[in-house]
Design a protein around this motif. Structure first.
Motif, PDB file in Angstrom:
ATOM      1  N   UNK A 127       0.828  -1.198   0.000  1.00  0.00           N
ATOM      2  CA  UNK A 127       0.000   0.000   0.000  1.00  0.00           C
ATOM      3  C   UNK A 127       0.869   1.256   0.000  1.00  0.00           C
ATOM      4  N   UNK A 128       1.918   1.255   0.825  1.00  0.00           N
ATOM      5  CA  UNK A 128       2.810   2.411   0.878  1.00  0.00           C
ATOM      6  C   UNK A 128       3.534   2.596  -0.444  1.00  0.00           C
ATOM      7  N   UNK A 129       3.969   1.490  -1.058  1.00  0.00           N
ATOM      8  CA  UNK A 129       4.648   1.570  -2.347  1.00  0.00           C
ATOM      9  C   UNK A 129       3.715   2.142  -3.402  1.00  0.00           C
ATOM     10  N   UNK A 130       2.459   1.692  -3.370  1.00  0.00           N
ATOM     11  CA  UNK A 130       1.480   2.167  -4.344  1.00  0.00           C
ATOM     12  C   UNK A 130       1.225   3.660  -4.158  1.00  0.00           C
ATOM     13  N   UNK A 131       1.111   4.099  -2.896  1.00  0.00           N
ATOM     14  CA  UNK A 131       0.890   5.518  -2.617  1.00  0.00           C
ATOM     15  C   UNK A 131       2.068   6.353  -3.114  1.00  0.00           C
ATOM     16  N   UNK A 132       3.271   5.849  -2.906  1.00  0.00           N
ATOM     17  CA  UNK A 132       4.452   6.574  -3.355  1.00  0.00           C
ATOM     18  C   UNK A 132       4.460   6.703  -4.869  1.00  0.00           C
ATOM     19  N   UNK A 133       4.094   5.621  -5.575  1.00  0.00           N
ATOM     20  CA  UNK A 133       4.027   5.670  -7.035  1.00  0.00           C
ATOM     21  C   UNK A 133       3.001   6.698  -7.493  1.00  0.00           C
ATOM     22  N   UNK A 134       1.852   6.744  -6.812  1.00  0.00           N
ATOM     23  CA  UNK A 134       0.815   7.708  -7.164  1.00  0.00           C
ATOM     24  C   UNK A 134       1.331   9.140  -6.987  1.00  0.00           C
ATOM     25  N   UNK A 135       2.035   9.380  -5.867  1.00  0.00           N
ATOM     26  CA  UNK A 135       2.585  10.713  -5.629  1.00  0.00           C
ATOM     27  C   UNK A 135       3.579  11.098  -6.722  1.00  0.00           C
ATOM     28  N   UNK A 136       4.449  10.156  -7.077  1.00  0.00           N
ATOM     29  CA  UNK A 136       5.429  10.422  -8.130  1.00  0.00           C
ATOM     30  C   UNK A 136       4.736  10.698  -9.451  1.00  0.00           C
ATOM     31  N   UNK A 137       3.675   9.960  -9.722  1.00  0.00           N
ATOM     32  CA  UNK A 137       2.922  10.152 -10.961  1.00  0.00           C
ATOM     33  C   UNK A 137       2.292  11.547 -10.994  1.00  0.00           C
ATOM     34  N   UNK A 138       1.710  11.962  -9.855  1.00  0.00           N
ATOM     35  CA  UNK A 138       1.101  13.284  -9.778  1.00  0.00           C
ATOM     36  C   UNK A 138       2.140  14.384  -9.963  1.00  0.00           C
ATOM     37  N   UNK A 139       3.307  14.211  -9.343  1.00  0.00           N
ATOM     38  CA  UNK A 139       4.370  15.201  -9.498  1.00  0.00           C
ATOM     39  C   UNK A 139       4.813  15.300 -10.953  1.00  0.00           C
ATOM     40  N   UNK A 140       4.916  14.148 -11.604  1.00  0.00           N
ATOM     41  CA  UNK A 140       5.320  14.121 -13.002  1.00  0.00           C
ATOM     42  C   UNK A 140       4.290  14.855 -13.865  1.00  0.00           C
ATOM     43  N   UNK A 141       2.996  14.622 -13.585  1.00  0.00           N
ATOM     44  CA  UNK A 141       1.936  15.286 -14.344  1.00  0.00           C
ATOM     45  C   UNK A 141       1.999  16.799 -14.135  1.00  0.00           C
ATOM     46  N   UNK A 142       2.278  17.230 -12.900  1.00  0.00           N
ATOM     47  CA  UNK A 142       2.379  18.670 -12.627  1.00  0.00           C
ATOM     48  C   UNK A 142       3.521  19.284 -13.422  1.00  0.00           C
ATOM     49  N   UNK A 143       4.652  18.584 -13.457  1.00  0.00           N
ATOM     50  CA  UNK A 143       5.797  19.091 -14.212  1.00  0.00           C
ATOM     51  C   UNK A 143       5.458  19.193 -15.687  1.00  0.00           C
ATOM     52  N   UNK A 144       4.732  18.204 -16.210  1.00  0.00           N
ATOM     53  CA  UNK A 144       4.340  18.226 -17.615  1.00  0.00           C
ATOM     54  C   UNK A 144       3.408  19.401 -17.889  1.00  0.00           C
ATOM     55  N   UNK A 145       2.488  19.659 -16.950  1.00  0.00           N
ATOM     56  CA  UNK A 145       1.575  20.788 -17.107  1.00  0.00           C
ATOM     57  C   UNK A 145       2.356  22.094 -17.152  1.00  0.00           C
ATOM     58  N   UNK A 146       3.335  22.206 -16.289  1.00  0.00           N
ATOM     59  CA  UNK A 146       4.138  23.430 -16.240  1.00  0.00           C
ATOM     60  C   UNK A 146       4.879  23.625 -17.558  1.00  0.00           C
ATOM     61  N   UNK A 147       5.454  22.531 -18.075  1.00  0.00           N
ATOM     62  CA  UNK A 147       6.186  22.654 -19.336  1.00  0.00           C
ATOM     63  C   UNK A 147       5.236  22.953 -20.486  1.00  0.00           C
TER      64      UNK A 147
END
Length: 120
Positions: A72-92
């Motif tokens: 569960x913790x690993x999955x949550x971490x992956x979700x957070x990383x995915x969200x951060x990646x999406x934010x960076x893409x939005x910014x670019x």
């Protein structure tokens, strides 16, 4: 037990794996060619190790890393990383749009200036 002592003298290292469930411990002696495993009671491990005179003793319980993260913790971490990646893409993606907007504004200002010069 005598065999174990002979093998341990030839061995490269001895590893101790203690089991929490059944009160047993495994003494693993690594030689160049084989890995020998002996199962003994947890209480006797220290006594046996003193008799063995292993060159390199590794207790796996002491070297064990802190509790591994649950799925569960690993999955949550992956979700957070995915969200951060999406934010960076939005910014670019926004950056080029903002640049275009500025260019359009500059073009409008230039047109106004050039129209102002024509009127004079």
């Amino acid at each position: 037990m005598e065999e174990l002592e002979k093998i341990a003298q030839k061995g490269i290292e001895c590893r101790i794996k203690r089991s929490k469930k059944d009160g047993k411990a495994k003494i693993k002696v690594r030689t160049k060619k084989y890995l020998y495993t002996y199962v003994v009671d947890k209480d006797r491990v220290d006594e046996i190790l003193t008799k063995l005179n292993c060159k390199n003793v590794i207790d796996l319980e002491k070297q064990k890393p802190k509790a591994e993260k649950s799925k569960k913790q690993k999955k949550e971490k992956k979700e957070e990383e995915k969200q951060e990646k999406e934010k960076k893409e939005e910014i670019t993606e926004k950056a080029p749009e903002e640049i275009k907007e500025k260019q359009v504004e500059e073009e409008k200002e230039e047109k106004k200036e050039s129209e102002g010069e024509k009127n004079e």
